[in-house]
Design a protein around this motif. Sequence first.
Motif, PDB file in Angstrom:
ATOM      1  N   GLU A 174     -29.632  11.846 -12.178  1.00 56.96           N
ATOM      2  CA  GLU A 174     -29.181  11.498 -13.528  1.00 56.96           C
ATOM      3  C   GLU A 174     -30.225  10.599 -14.205  1.00 56.96           C
ATOM      4  O   GLU A 174     -30.508   9.500 -13.738  1.00 56.96           O
ATOM      5  N   ILE A 175     -30.793  11.090 -15.311  1.00 62.42           N
ATOM      6  CA  ILE A 175     -31.820  10.361 -16.054  1.00 62.42           C
ATOM      7  C   ILE A 175     -31.162   9.595 -17.200  1.00 62.42           C
ATOM      8  O   ILE A 175     -30.505  10.202 -18.051  1.00 62.42           O
ATOM      9  N   ASP A 176     -31.343   8.290 -17.208  1.00 62.14           N
ATOM     10  CA  ASP A 176     -30.740   7.462 -18.256  1.00 62.14           C
ATOM     11  C   ASP A 176     -31.620   7.482 -19.510  1.00 62.14           C
ATOM     12  O   ASP A 176     -32.220   6.475 -19.904  1.00 62.14           O
ATOM     13  N   HIS A 177     -31.704   8.662 -20.121  1.00 63.95           N
ATOM     14  CA  HIS A 177     -32.517   8.844 -21.327  1.00 63.95           C
ATOM     15  C   HIS A 177     -32.061  10.134 -21.995  1.00 63.95           C
ATOM     16  O   HIS A 177     -31.230  10.861 -21.457  1.00 63.95           O
ATOM     17  N   TYR A 178     -32.624  10.414 -23.191  1.00 61.16           N
ATOM     18  CA  TYR A 178     -32.275  11.678 -23.848  1.00 61.16           C
ATOM     19  C   TYR A 178     -33.380  12.722 -23.703  1.00 61.16           C
ATOM     20  O   TYR A 178     -33.252  13.843 -24.182  1.00 61.16           O
ATOM     21  N   PHE A 179     -34.478  12.361 -23.022  1.00 57.12           N
ATOM     22  CA  PHE A 179     -35.521  13.334 -22.686  1.00 57.12           C
ATOM     23  C   PHE A 179     -36.230  12.879 -21.417  1.00 57.12           C
ATOM     24  O   PHE A 179     -36.068  11.750 -20.957  1.00 57.12           O
ATOM     25  N   CYS A 180     -37.007  13.778 -20.832  1.00 53.21           N
ATOM     26  CA  CYS A 180     -37.715  13.473 -19.593  1.00 53.21           C
ATOM     27  C   CYS A 180     -38.992  12.706 -19.886  1.00 53.21           C
ATOM     28  O   CYS A 180     -39.834  13.164 -20.660  1.00 53.21           O
ATOM     29  N   ASP A 181     -39.133  11.555 -19.251  1.00 54.16           N
ATOM     30  CA  ASP A 181     -40.345  10.755 -19.386  1.00 54.16           C
ATOM     31  C   ASP A 181     -40.684  10.151 -18.022  1.00 54.16           C
ATOM     32  O   ASP A 181     -39.876  10.192 -17.093  1.00 54.16           O
ATOM     33  N   VAL A 182     -41.867   9.597 -17.923  1.00 55.01           N
ATOM     34  CA  VAL A 182     -42.356   9.144 -16.618  1.00 55.01           C
ATOM     35  C   VAL A 182     -41.527   8.000 -16.043  1.00 55.01           C
ATOM     36  O   VAL A 182     -41.090   8.067 -14.889  1.00 55.01           O
ATOM     37  N   HIS A 183     -41.300   6.952 -16.815  1.00 52.08           N
ATOM     38  CA  HIS A 183     -40.595   5.775 -16.288  1.00 52.08           C
ATOM     39  C   HIS A 183     -39.187   6.084 -15.776  1.00 52.08           C
ATOM     40  O   HIS A 183     -38.817   5.636 -14.677  1.00 52.08           O
ATOM     41  N   PRO A 184     -38.358   6.838 -16.517  1.00 50.17           N
ATOM     42  CA  PRO A 184     -37.031   7.192 -15.976  1.00 50.17           C
ATOM     43  C   PRO A 184     -37.118   8.025 -14.696  1.00 50.17           C
ATOM     44  O   PRO A 184     -36.277   7.881 -13.799  1.00 50.17           O
ATOM     45  N   LEU A 185     -38.148   8.897 -14.595  1.00 50.84           N
ATOM     46  CA  LEU A 185     -38.305   9.705 -13.382  1.00 50.84           C
ATOM     47  C   LEU A 185     -38.714   8.856 -12.186  1.00 50.84           C
ATOM     48  O   LEU A 185     -38.297   9.116 -11.055  1.00 50.84           O
ATOM     49  N   LEU A 186     -39.535   7.841 -12.440  1.00 50.44           N
ATOM     50  CA  LEU A 186     -39.955   6.947 -11.358  1.00 50.44           C
ATOM     51  C   LEU A 186     -38.756   6.261 -10.710  1.00 50.44           C
ATOM     52  O   LEU A 186     -38.747   6.008  -9.502  1.00 50.44           O
ATOM     53  N   LYS A 187     -37.738   5.962 -11.505  1.00 54.59           N
ATOM     54  CA  LYS A 187     -36.536   5.301 -10.981  1.00 54.59           C
ATOM     55  C   LYS A 187     -35.756   6.196 -10.022  1.00 54.59           C
ATOM     56  O   LYS A 187     -35.038   5.716  -9.159  1.00 54.59           O
ATOM     57  N   LEU A 188     -35.884   7.522 -10.183  1.00 56.27           N
ATOM     58  CA  LEU A 188     -35.124   8.472  -9.365  1.00 56.27           C
ATOM     59  C   LEU A 188     -35.845   8.870  -8.083  1.00 56.27           C
ATOM     60  O   LEU A 188     -35.246   9.505  -7.212  1.00 56.27           O
ATOM     61  N   ALA A 189     -37.124   8.546  -7.975  1.00 60.48           N
ATOM     62  CA  ALA A 189     -37.904   8.965  -6.805  1.00 60.48           C
ATOM     63  C   ALA A 189     -37.382   8.291  -5.530  1.00 60.48           C
ATOM     64  O   ALA A 189     -37.078   7.098  -5.528  1.00 60.48           O
ATOM     65  N   CYS A 190     -37.274   9.085  -4.467  1.00 57.99           N
ATOM     66  CA  CYS A 190     -36.779   8.524  -3.204  1.00 57.99           C
ATOM     67  C   CYS A 190     -37.958   8.080  -2.327  1.00 57.99           C
ATOM     68  O   CYS A 190     -38.088   8.476  -1.169  1.00 57.99           O
ATOM     69  N   THR A 191     -38.837   7.309  -2.941  1.00 55.09           N
ATOM     70  CA  THR A 191     -39.982   6.722  -2.256  1.00 55.09           C
ATOM     71  C   THR A 191     -40.462   5.528  -3.073  1.00 55.09           C
ATOM     72  O   THR A 191     -40.037   5.357  -4.225  1.00 55.09           O
ATOM     73  N   ASP A 192     -41.333   4.737  -2.507  1.00 55.06           N
ATOM     74  CA  ASP A 192     -41.902   3.607  -3.244  1.00 55.06           C
ATOM     75  C   ASP A 192     -42.902   4.145  -4.263  1.00 55.06           C
ATOM     76  O   ASP A 192     -43.965   4.659  -3.906  1.00 55.06           O
TER      77      ASP A 192
END
Length: 312
Positions: A174-192
């Motif tokens: 679940e992306i807390d935004h209205y479009f895909c961007d780098v910072h919201p995707l970084l939050k979802l990554a299951c790694t450091d």
Amino acid sequence: MVSVENKSNVTEFILRGLTQDKTVAKVCFSLFLVFYATIILGNLLVIVTIKTSEELNSPMYFFLSYLSFVDISYSTVTAPKLIYDLLVEKKIISFVGCITQLFAGHFFGCTEIFLLTVMAYDRYIAICKPLHYTNIVNRRVCGWLVAASWVGAFVHSAVQTLLAIQLPFCGPNEIDHYFCDVHPLLKLACTDAYIIGVSVAANSGVISLSCFVVLVVSYAAISVSLRTRSSEGRLKALYTCTSHITVVVLFFGPCVFIYMRPSTTFSADKMVSVFYTIITPMLNPLIYTLRNEEVKNAMKKLWSRKVKRSEK
């Protein structure tokens, strides 16, 4: 792209959108539909006016026509999806669609930054070196500057996208935004993702900072040069530069807030993003035409020609 999907358990993302309130969403739908229509019509009018007018043949208008095209393209990356999602309960975007939107957003956004920088350089040459202007900023140079803007933006967006697709997504989608961007995707990554986050910020930061320096130097030189001009010449130059400075502040300010920082997100990010993805592209035609007599006169001539043809 397929290999990227195989490395992740996530094949689609859910966008949280601008608001969860259905009543607010309906109001936003009507509002943003009008905004998007205004972006398309306003910027198309600028492009058609410049392309059909013999008077608007200077490099400034050449760059402005491309800026209008980029504004249409940039808003189209996010606005249609945003408008549609305001009416649906589950806002889904595929993995490939998300990465494509990320690439396109950075591509057109970075192209706009480069074009605004090129336009500042154009104003510097026109005001500070008027006798050499036509030799320095000729059609060939204009073409190369626009081409360099496209190529530079492609390299930037390719780097951002490559950094993003290296991330493994195996948990929340679940992306807390209205479009895909780098910072919201970084939050979802299951790694450091700290190193990738720093790389993303560095990539955006170098471009933003270098373009900002060029802009500041250009307008500092212009302000020094204007001291020796007559009041009439100074006023004319200020009218031209004020429009550009307004657009630069409206676009650069939100972009710097979002991208020139580590991989963190704030609650205000969505509203700030609305400003540079929708509001600024909508305002650009107004900013560049309201105080520009040449453009207004060219639009009047275009309208009168259309009226005459309809009367025949």
